[in-house]
Design an enzyme around this catalytic site. Structure first.
Site, PDB file in Angstrom:
ATOM      1  N   ASP A  99      15.807 -12.929  -8.655  1.00 57.94           N
ATOM      2  CA  ASP A  99      17.116 -12.500  -8.472  1.00 57.94           C
ATOM      3  C   ASP A  99      17.526 -10.998  -8.795  1.00 57.94           C
ATOM      4  O   ASP A  99      16.557 -10.308  -9.200  1.00 57.94           O
ATOM      5  CB  ASP A  99      17.607 -13.280  -9.488  1.00 57.94           C
ATOM      6  CG  ASP A  99      17.490 -13.058 -11.014  1.00 57.94           C
ATOM      7  OD1 ASP A  99      15.946 -12.985 -11.264  1.00 57.94           O
ATOM      8  OD2 ASP A  99      18.183 -12.567 -11.841  1.00 57.94           O
ATOM      9  N   GLU A 132      16.764 -13.591 -14.256  1.00 55.90           N
ATOM     10  CA  GLU A 132      16.394 -12.569 -15.409  1.00 55.90           C
ATOM     11  C   GLU A 132      17.523 -11.713 -15.682  1.00 55.90           C
ATOM     12  O   GLU A 132      17.636 -11.122 -16.655  1.00 55.90           O
ATOM     13  CB  GLU A 132      15.117 -11.787 -14.897  1.00 55.90           C
ATOM     14  CG  GLU A 132      14.245 -10.869 -15.779  1.00 55.90           C
ATOM     15  CD  GLU A 132      15.005  -9.488 -15.786  1.00 55.90           C
ATOM     16  OE1 GLU A 132      14.715  -8.762 -17.024  1.00 55.90           O
ATOM     17  OE2 GLU A 132      15.977  -9.184 -14.887  1.00 55.90           O
TER      18      GLU A 132
END
Length: 472
Positions: free
Chosen positions: A94, A157
């Site tokens: 991400d 994250e």
């Protein structure tokens, strides 16, 4: 240590490494809760990037596992005994929102002047692929190892780490015994400050000679807001001139503004600053706090703008709030005012303050101070909190990684403690290792994010030798 020329091995795979990295960088993997479903827990982009990464691992002959599109892993060394220790490598697919100010499409990666420009190039797709190719080299050279390796990739994250919480609960495997995350800088990150976001809540009441209807700024709590927009009405005589004077006052910050006409004689004012990583807010220019200060000066009377434009303005250590704290080993507390939301018709307007705090203080102390602020209706905490984390220099994990770094660079290794949070802290014996080198320009969470190609290749060689030394 082995005498294999890992730099030469990386150079031989340069074309393939870049092609695989570009296939990941081309995927917009920003979290998008509007697309969240049982199949796409953080939106379709993070899932697409996860699947692409796992497909590369499958192509290269690894056994992979996708844990319900939250996170996934591949394993190496399945032929080793069950009791063999496991080295964990943690990365993420991400990315934070691209935002504005790019000189190229953030999801059409390109190389200019030896640098790869794209969102995720340095955080964390570039370092992830450097590490991936480090292990790929060991596999292709068939080097003997005594420890298993589990390469784990998450998809959340940059937000709440819901990916790893779900992964460890559902993967059906014990945690790795030790490990690292290629998501920070060299020589090593063996300590990380605590991390909590606390929200100041306000009513929509404001009754000054300038009336505030709406205010918004910031994309994520862990990013310095690059811009903010306010809708105002009332005494707006010489608004342009007042803004020009304000901009000149802070000329060194290079802020700028736009004014548009809104409905019912309202003006829409946008102030542009510069984004930066929330762990280092001093490197950015918080467009939201500057706009709040301007509004406070021209007659908006609101606790929301008063706190944002005075107590939070240009204070990254929480001094004006009474929160400043410093630990001899872990350093000082830092504060990033990351997201601002205000609507005059809402009774729940918020300023999100993201704190990176050292050992010796905690989120409860921060909370107690914030609740005493005049005009704040209440204070709440984020559901997810990281406590301070530290792995001593005497740990074999730390000493081994530093020795590899020193061998490959000729530079002296040393410990580092940061405000940023990495997946390295997922394990008691977990650290962050690369891929930025000392002196490199940090463009994480900023427009025109890049990683130099030579840095990517140098890091890959270090990762190859580091994984070998840890697992041989």
């Amino acid at each position: 240590m082995t005498n294999i020329d890992f730099k030469a091995e990386v150079e031989a795979r340069k074309t393939d490494l870049l092609a695989d990295l570009f296939s990941l960088l081309a995927i917009n993997s920003e979290r998008d809760d509007s697309q969240a479903t049982a199949e796409t827990p953080f939106g379709s982009g993070p899932v697409a990037a996860l699947k692409q990464f796992l497909s590369l691992a499958e192509r290269d002959g690894y056994a992979t596992k996708n844990v319900d599109n939250y996170a996934g892993h591949f394993t190496y060394g399945d032929d080793l005994p069950d009791e063999a220790q496991v080295l964990g490598i943690f990365a993420h697919m991400d990315v934070v929102p691209a935002g504005t100010g790019w000189n190229s499409n953030p999801y059409e990666p390109e190389i200019r002047d030896g640098k790869i420009y794209a969102r995720g190039s340095s955080d964390d797709k570039g370092p992830t692929m450097a590490c991936y190719y480090g292990l790929k080299i060991l596999k292709e050279l068939n080097l003997p190892l005594t420890k298993k390796i589990r390469f784990i990739v998450g998809t959340d994250e940059e937000s709440g780490w819901g990916d790893m919480a779900y992964y460890f609960k559902h993967v059906g495997l014990p945690e790795p015994d030790f490990g690292f995350s290629p998501d920070a800088e060299f020589p090593i990150i063996n300590g990380e400050k605590g991390n909590i976001t606390e929200y100041l809540h306000f009513s929509g009441e404001n009754n000054g000679r300038v009336h505030l209807h709406e205010f918004s700024g910031g994309l994520r709590e862990n990013m310095v807001p690059e811009s903010a927009t306010a809708v105002i009405s009332g005494d707006l005589v010489d608004l342009n001139a007042k803004l020009e004077t304000f901009i000149k006052t802070y000329a060194t910050k290079h802020i700028r503004f736009d004014i548009e006409n809104g409905i019912e004689n309202r003006k829409i004012v946008t102030l542009h600053g510069r984004s930066a990583h929330g762990a280092m807010p001093e490197k950015g220019v918080n467009g939201a706090t500057y706009l709040a200060k301007f509004l406070d000066e021209i007659g908006v009377e609101s606790a929301f703008t008063k706190i944002a434009g005075t107590l939070v303005f240009e204070d990254h250590a929480g001094k004006k709030l009474g929160l400043a704290f410093e630990d001899a080993k872990m350093g000082a507390l830092s504060m990033n005012a990351g997201v601002f939301k205000f609507d005059e018709h809402s009774s729940d307007n918020t300023i999100a303050l993201n704190f990176r705090y050292p050992q010796g203080t905690d989120s409860d102390r921060i909370y107690a101070v914030l609740t005493k602020l005049s005009g704040v209706a209440k204070v709440t905490k984020s559901a997810h909190e990281h406590l301070p984390h530290y792995v001593p220099m005497t740990d074999e994990l730390v000493s081994t990684l530093l020795s590899v770094y020193e061998k490959q660079t000729g530079l002296k290794g040393h410990e580092q403690i940061i405000g940023g949070g990495t997946f390295g802290r997922l394990l008691k014996r977990g650290v962050a290792f690369g891929a930025m080198f000392p002196g490199d320009i940090d463009t994480m969470h900023q427009a025109n994010e890049f990683i130099p190609v030579d840095v990517l290749l140098r890091a890959a060689a270090i990762y190859a030798e580091a994984i070998y030394e840890l697992a041989k």
